[in-house]
Scaffold this motif. Sequence first.
Motif, PDB file in Angstrom:
ATOM      1  N   GLU A 133       0.859  -1.195   0.000  1.00  0.00           N
ATOM      2  CA  GLU A 133       0.000   0.000   0.000  1.00  0.00           C
ATOM      3  C   GLU A 133       0.894   1.244   0.000  1.00  0.00           C
ATOM      4  OE1 GLU A 133      -2.569   0.386   3.599  1.00  0.00           O
ATOM      5  OE2 GLU A 133      -1.895   2.450   3.428  1.00  0.00           O
ATOM      6  N   GLU A 135       2.310   5.103  -0.426  1.00  0.00           N
ATOM      7  CA  GLU A 135       2.120   6.554  -0.386  1.00  0.00           C
ATOM      8  C   GLU A 135       3.278   7.163  -1.181  1.00  0.00           C
ATOM      9  OE1 GLU A 135       0.094   6.770   4.033  1.00  0.00           O
ATOM     10  OE2 GLU A 135       2.262   6.867   3.875  1.00  0.00           O
ATOM     11  N   GLU A 187      -2.941  12.207   0.775  1.00  0.00           N
ATOM     12  CA  GLU A 187      -2.460  11.887   2.127  1.00  0.00           C
ATOM     13  C   GLU A 187      -2.059  13.177   2.836  1.00  0.00           C
ATOM     14  OE1 GLU A 187      -1.950  10.190   4.655  1.00  0.00           O
ATOM     15  OE2 GLU A 187      -2.557   8.133   4.212  1.00  0.00           O
ATOM     16  N   GLN A 192       1.335  14.773  -1.060  1.00  0.00           N
ATOM     17  CA  GLN A 192       1.345  13.312  -0.806  1.00  0.00           C
ATOM     18  C   GLN A 192       0.005  12.672  -1.176  1.00  0.00           C
ATOM     19  OE1 GLN A 192       1.673  11.991   3.281  1.00  0.00           O
ATOM     20  NE2 GLN A 192       3.046  10.309   2.725  1.00  0.00           N
ATOM     21  N   GLU A 194      -2.160   8.681  -1.921  1.00  0.00           N
ATOM     22  CA  GLU A 194      -2.169   7.226  -1.725  1.00  0.00           C
ATOM     23  C   GLU A 194      -3.198   6.609  -2.663  1.00  0.00           C
ATOM     24  OE1 GLU A 194      -2.280   5.729   2.301  1.00  0.00           O
ATOM     25  OE2 GLU A 194      -3.616   4.096   1.703  1.00  0.00           O
ATOM     26  N   ALA A 238       4.339  14.176   7.172  1.00  0.00           N
ATOM     27  CA  ALA A 238       4.247  12.711   7.163  1.00  0.00           C
ATOM     28  C   ALA A 238       5.182  12.111   6.114  1.00  0.00           C
ATOM     29  CB  ALA A 238       2.819  12.291   6.870  1.00  0.00           C
ATOM     30  N   GLY A 239       5.711  10.954   6.445  1.00  0.00           N
ATOM     31  CA  GLY A 239       6.565  10.250   5.496  1.00  0.00           C
ATOM     32  C   GLY A 239       5.744   9.343   4.593  1.00  0.00           C
ATOM     33  N   ASN A 240       6.430   8.735   3.643  1.00  0.00           N
ATOM     34  CA  ASN A 240       5.797   7.774   2.744  1.00  0.00           C
ATOM     35  C   ASN A 240       5.944   6.368   3.304  1.00  0.00           C
ATOM     36  OD1 ASN A 240       4.940   9.507   0.623  1.00  0.00           O
ATOM     37  ND2 ASN A 240       7.048   9.570  -0.182  1.00  0.00           N
ATOM     38  N   GLY A 241       4.831   5.799   3.749  1.00  0.00           N
ATOM     39  CA  GLY A 241       4.864   4.398   4.144  1.00  0.00           C
ATOM     40  C   GLY A 241       4.608   3.536   2.919  1.00  0.00           C
ATOM     41  N   HIS A 243       2.942   0.188   3.485  1.00  0.00           N
ATOM     42  CA  HIS A 243       2.520  -0.870   4.405  1.00  0.00           C
ATOM     43  C   HIS A 243       2.297  -2.153   3.615  1.00  0.00           C
ATOM     44  CE1 HIS A 243       0.730   2.716   6.843  1.00  0.00           C
ATOM     45  NE2 HIS A 243       2.039   2.755   6.754  1.00  0.00           N
ATOM     46  N   ARG A 296      11.507   8.394   9.014  1.00  0.00           N
ATOM     47  CA  ARG A 296      10.042   8.263   8.941  1.00  0.00           C
ATOM     48  C   ARG A 296       9.457   7.587  10.181  1.00  0.00           C
ATOM     49  NH1 ARG A 296       7.818   3.248   7.244  1.00  0.00           N
ATOM     50  NH2 ARG A 296       5.565   3.365   7.470  1.00  0.00           N
ATOM     51  N   PHE A 301       3.402   9.067  14.198  1.00  0.00           N
ATOM     52  CA  PHE A 301       3.357   9.311  12.747  1.00  0.00           C
ATOM     53  C   PHE A 301       2.747   8.122  11.990  1.00  0.00           C
ATOM     54  CE2 PHE A 301       5.865  12.994  13.603  1.00  0.00           C
ATOM     55  CZ  PHE A 301       5.773  13.817  12.493  1.00  0.00           C
ATOM     56  N   TRP A 302       2.103   7.193  12.724  1.00  0.00           N
ATOM     57  CA  TRP A 302       1.409   6.050  12.116  1.00  0.00           C
ATOM     58  C   TRP A 302       2.341   5.184  11.265  1.00  0.00           C
ATOM     59  CZ3 TRP A 302      -4.054   7.906  10.070  1.00  0.00           C
ATOM     60  CH2 TRP A 302      -4.674   8.648  11.072  1.00  0.00           C
ATOM     61  N   SER A 303       3.585   5.109  11.703  1.00  0.00           N
ATOM     62  CA  SER A 303       4.569   4.467  10.840  1.00  0.00           C
ATOM     63  C   SER A 303       5.135   3.175  11.435  1.00  0.00           C
ATOM     64  CB  SER A 303       5.693   5.468  10.548  1.00  0.00           C
ATOM     65  OG  SER A 303       6.219   5.952  11.762  1.00  0.00           O
ATOM     66  N   ARG A 314      -3.106   1.933  14.797  1.00  0.00           N
ATOM     67  CA  ARG A 314      -2.256   2.441  13.715  1.00  0.00           C
ATOM     68  C   ARG A 314      -0.854   2.837  14.176  1.00  0.00           C
ATOM     69  NH1 ARG A 314      -7.134   3.108  11.011  1.00  0.00           N
ATOM     70  NH2 ARG A 314      -6.916   2.988   8.748  1.00  0.00           N
ATOM     71  N   LYS A 335       3.329  -2.200   9.223  1.00  0.00           N
ATOM     72  CA  LYS A 335       3.501  -0.766   8.922  1.00  0.00           C
ATOM     73  C   LYS A 335       4.978  -0.363   8.887  1.00  0.00           C
ATOM     74  CE  LYS A 335       0.218   2.054  10.610  1.00  0.00           C
ATOM     75  NZ  LYS A 335      -0.829   2.172   9.595  1.00  0.00           N
TER      76      LYS A 335
HETATM   77  N1  GLU Z   1       2.246   8.111   6.355  1.00  0.00           N
HETATM   78  C1  GLU Z   1       2.164   7.069   7.360  1.00  0.00           C
HETATM   79  C2  GLU Z   1       3.449   6.228   7.284  1.00  0.00           C
HETATM   80  O1  GLU Z   1       4.490   6.758   7.209  1.00  0.00           O
HETATM   81  C3  GLU Z   1       0.937   6.199   7.216  1.00  0.00           C
HETATM   82  C4  GLU Z   1      -0.388   6.872   7.323  1.00  0.00           C
HETATM   83  C5  GLU Z   1      -1.512   5.850   7.154  1.00  0.00           C
HETATM   84  O2  GLU Z   1      -1.766   5.079   8.075  1.00  0.00           O
HETATM   85  O3  GLU Z   1      -2.024   5.741   6.047  1.00  0.00           O
HETATM   86  O4  GLU Z   1       3.433   5.039   7.328  1.00  0.00           O
END
Ligand code: GLU
Length: 444
Positions: A133, A135, A187, A192, A194, A238-241, A243, A296, A301-303, A314, A335
């Motif tokens: 997934e 970003e 995002e 950004q 997704e 926010a960074g680019n995950g 996942h 990241r 940061f949900w990372s 998350r 993640k």
């Molecule tokens: N940008 C977040 C990351 O670095 C994720 C945000 C999300 O859960 O979609 O993983």
Amino acid sequence: MTSELCKSLQASGIRFVRFTWCDNANVIRAKAAHIGVLEENLEHGIGITASLQAFPVMFDMVIPESGLTPTGEVWLMPDLPTLDILPYAPSHARVMGDIFQNGEPWPLCPRYFLKRAIAEAKKEGLEVMAAFENEFYLLKPSSEGIVPADDTVYASTLGMDLNWPVIDAIADALLDQNIVVERYYPESAPGQHEISIRYSSALEAADRQIIFRETVRGVALQKGLRASFLPKILANAAGNGCHLHLSLWQEGQNIVAFPKVPGELSQTARAFIGGIIQHLPALMALTTPSSNSYRRIRPHFWSGAFRAWGFDNREGAVRVPSNPTAPSPTHFELKTSDASANPYLALGAVIAAGLDGVRRNLDPGDPVAIDPGNIPEEERKAQGIDPLPNNLGDAIAQLRQDKVLLDALGPELAQAYLAVRSAEWEAMKDMELEEEVKLLLERY
Ligand code: GLU
Ligand code: MG
């Protein structure tokens, strides 16, 4: 058969077919055969130097500790069912290359590594389905350099209105390559976006990750933009995950949910997640393998900054999303993963870690129901939530100690991979973000 194929490609206006592979540094590369000589190249492959798997991301030079030297030839053999015309470069086609040496699959071929991991899963009666997934940032050239193409926030409809022509073109191009597009939203960070795609078998998922990155970049270029999947581009955004979504199947049935207790995980899924959590510090050298990756991975940061898992959480490394109706859950998500990872190596290693969990029936511990970043450090330790490596050097040191992952990679691939990523760490460990971004922005 190949002559029929060549004729039909010629009739479609194809001039070159790119025999594509992804190296240990996760640079996507290809050698292209002209349509006039395609037939012989389809049959015999295209030769490349074995030492290409010893190049780091910074420059095209062989890292001596890799065990590879500029002598020795390997062959890119086309995996014909993957052949497709490139919607963003319609006189070119792409075919995934499997790397062979002396007529045998080459132990250092990343795609072959994933195939070996899939075969190991099969021995346990398991099939792994997956989706990456992504970003990414859309960027535009400006007088101040390459800057984000918009300045909008999460799921902003303004972000959609500003970018729909390029987003639609990306979606169309993915569909043209038989990839089902699921959801899109801007995002959180400036520029950004997704776009999520449908899951598939593990090998196809890794191939799709290559196709996805190529397509987003190719379409963005056509629209006068640039795209980057680099994990961290702006220090305070926010960074680019990337996942990694996974599900486990047995004889065509999804076996992630526990059959008797709604909402619970099956024993196999628990143990697979247990394996991922157990190996995560070492796994990170493959799933978050750039010096930039560690910028990241931060709390809040949900990372995936914590070695923990939870339902709909998350902030843990592994999130188990619940479904509104049964069966639930049907999959889980790692993640602590980004698009600087070679998808074949990352996914193969995650499968190896999960299978170790299944074989040893590893317990992932209790699910964490709150943001681990809000638990005071002492308490977090008491609950067994260890911090994860906070730089690539530490993750590499963990991988060097992880016998399960090293055995899965095999000695030659492990040596070359560790040499490449160690050289990258040495070259970039003292870089400021700006310098690192300048170097890596368009590599990933
Ligand atoms: N940008 C977040 C990351 O670095 C994720 C945000 C999300 O859960 O979609 O993983
Ligand atoms: Mg997202």
